[in-house]
Enzyme design. Sequence first.
Site, short mmCIF file in Angstrom:
data_model
loop_
_atom_site.label_atom_id
_atom_site.label_comp_id
_atom_site.label_asym_id
_atom_site.label_seq_id
_atom_site.Cartn_x
_atom_site.Cartn_y
_atom_site.Cartn_z
N HIS A 40 -15.62 -8.28 -9.71
CA HIS A 40 -15.35 -7.33 -10.68
C HIS A 40 -16.36 -7.31 -11.97
O HIS A 40 -16.53 -6.31 -12.58
CB HIS A 40 -13.87 -7.51 -11.21
CG HIS A 40 -12.95 -7.35 -10.20
ND1 HIS A 40 -12.68 -8.17 -9.30
CD2 HIS A 40 -11.91 -6.58 -10.08
CE1 HIS A 40 -11.67 -7.79 -8.13
NE2 HIS A 40 -11.30 -6.84 -8.81
N GLU A 45 0.78 -1.06 -0.03
CA GLU A 45 -0.02 0.11 -0.13
C GLU A 45 0.87 1.33 -0.01
O GLU A 45 0.56 2.33 -0.63
CB GLU A 45 -0.82 0.03 1.11
CG GLU A 45 -1.91 -1.17 1.36
CD GLU A 45 -2.93 -1.19 -0.14
OE1 GLU A 45 -3.10 -0.09 -0.64
OE2 GLU A 45 -3.25 -2.46 -0.40
#
Length: 661
Positions: free
Chosen positions: A513, A386
């Site tokens: 998705h 991240e």
Amino acid sequence: METVAIGFKCFIYFCVFIIIRANDNERFNGGFNTNLDDALRFLNEYDIEAANMCFRVSSAQWAYSTNMTDYNKRRMIEEQTLQAKFDKITWKKAAEFDWAKISDPIARRQIRMLTMNNRAALSDDKYNEIYHLISEMKDLYAHVRICPYVTDFNESVSIYCDLEQNDAVKIMADSHDNLELLHVWKEWHDKSGPVMKNKFMRYVEVANQAARINGFQDASEAMQFTYESAEFEDNLAQTIHQIMPLYKELFTYVRSKLYAKYGSEIIRIDGPLPAHILGDLWGQEWGNIYDLVIPYSGHGTVDVTAELLRQGFTPLRVFQMAEEFYTSLGLKPMPPEFWRYSMIEKPNSRKVQCTASAWDFCNKMDYRIKQCTEVDMKNLIATHHEMAHIQYYLYYADQPFIYRDGANPGFHEGVANAVILSVFNPTHFYRMGLSRNRTDIYENNINFLMLMALRKVAYAPFAYVVDQWRYQIFQQGVTKMNSEWWKLRLRYQGVVPPIPRFESHFDAAAKRHIPADIPYVKYYIALLLEFQIHKAMCTAAGHTGPLHTCDIYRSREAGRVLIDILKVGKARHWQDVVKMLTRGKSDKLSAEPLLEYFEPLLEWLKQANKYEKVVGWMSNKKDVALYQPLVYSKSNRNMVDIYNLIVFSVIAYKSSLVLNI
């Protein structure tokens, strides 16, 4: 009768002609304004307003993610709705320009990006419709709940069907019980897809309408336009072709180990693999079956969790360690706002979303990570990952807002994953004092490469297939959505459903998705890029030896390669950025660095598979019948897998579920 038939045909042709003319009238052909001053003024206003809108939406999303109250949810939805309206207004303003005749190439590219591949070209009614269709499908997906697998059924005990996706994912990762895996797989696929199938079919229709208004043949062409390359699809096809020999060797080895575990009732020794026994709800990556396929049991592992705990690491220290990794490369430290506003640990006083994520608040100073950090290796890796996104945000912050993004949709993940190839690395753990395992032992290296291959190589064909399927649906229609999904998965992955599936199912939508309208090919591109970037950084660092042993820690030369990529953002074509990486040798995506990374494993796999009759898989009518049941005549219906039907009869009895098989 013949005259009537001819008359009817003429009527049909007339209707088609009217429809075509109507669609042509709806098609957007561009505006007429070519004045450069007007264009620059518009782009300057957009830069300011879009950044402000991004800040508002991000702030509302952060508030809800870190404090999940009804009030914060309403506020988030309100801001997201305003953003949709802002996008619509922006498109209308951009559409006033004839971007092809704007004299300045930078302004021309920016207006083209705002005008093309944008569903705001739809009428207000249809724009709102597709926006709500996607929201409704996402909401349906979020509320999927499945029933647990029950081994000791007792009529006096109530079964609560309240397992969420995270529960299903954990069971698929941890269990090696075929009946339990089969039950969870079927429950999830049966309850996620069919409820949204009609909405998805309408979504396909409207998305295609938007694409045609913008001058594309269909929505698949609009999706590919993002990559600004006519050779994009050919480039991807070439890379998956490069990867397949390695994938098939890995597949064959894994199949032999799973065959030893589950037997011939579940797996055919030369055939494809059923999707439910691969350690993953979708069969997309196989890292969770590492314990079943480990080449050399008893040799060193790469899990440093125990050492982190022994050394007294805290969540804050994990973050500080990640920051030090980047500063050792010459990259920027985290700004004060990061340490002040990030959510590093899970709070006790409120409900939060714990999925790790990096945030850019679009004001050039506020960047945060949201993560419920625990002291273990998984969180150590996630924090480095991240923070790589935060570094990207920091370096392209001075670009115009429209360029504050990865060079293409795969670059953000590609950069973050490239860094992790150095962090999740026995060499790095040894240097950091987190592991005492020697890095020059052959068996240790093969074990490590096997784990990485299960996560990376096994994932490649799935990441490639998802949008290949989506392109096909946009191009050819929705009549065979489920069979086409499994047809592609069998072709590229060698994976089949564990039980017969029909067109009433919608198994592709079991992956979020799909209903959430999130393109997936970017993850395949990221997979290729992570190894290309890793290779470039390792070369700059002067690394010698196998690529998988490279650790760029403390290499300012590797850091400069990374900085050059990050600061460009999207201001240059992604192929120019790839050319920078390869020092002018190529501007294409390539699988060669990935293959170099796994070269020692490939040689080992060839030896392990040398007595296998088939490297890869052979499919037959029985495999095809699992997703195209009607291919069998009545006389051949006994070829359908009776074993799986019996299995589900057992599950139905044990769980007291009504199964429509």
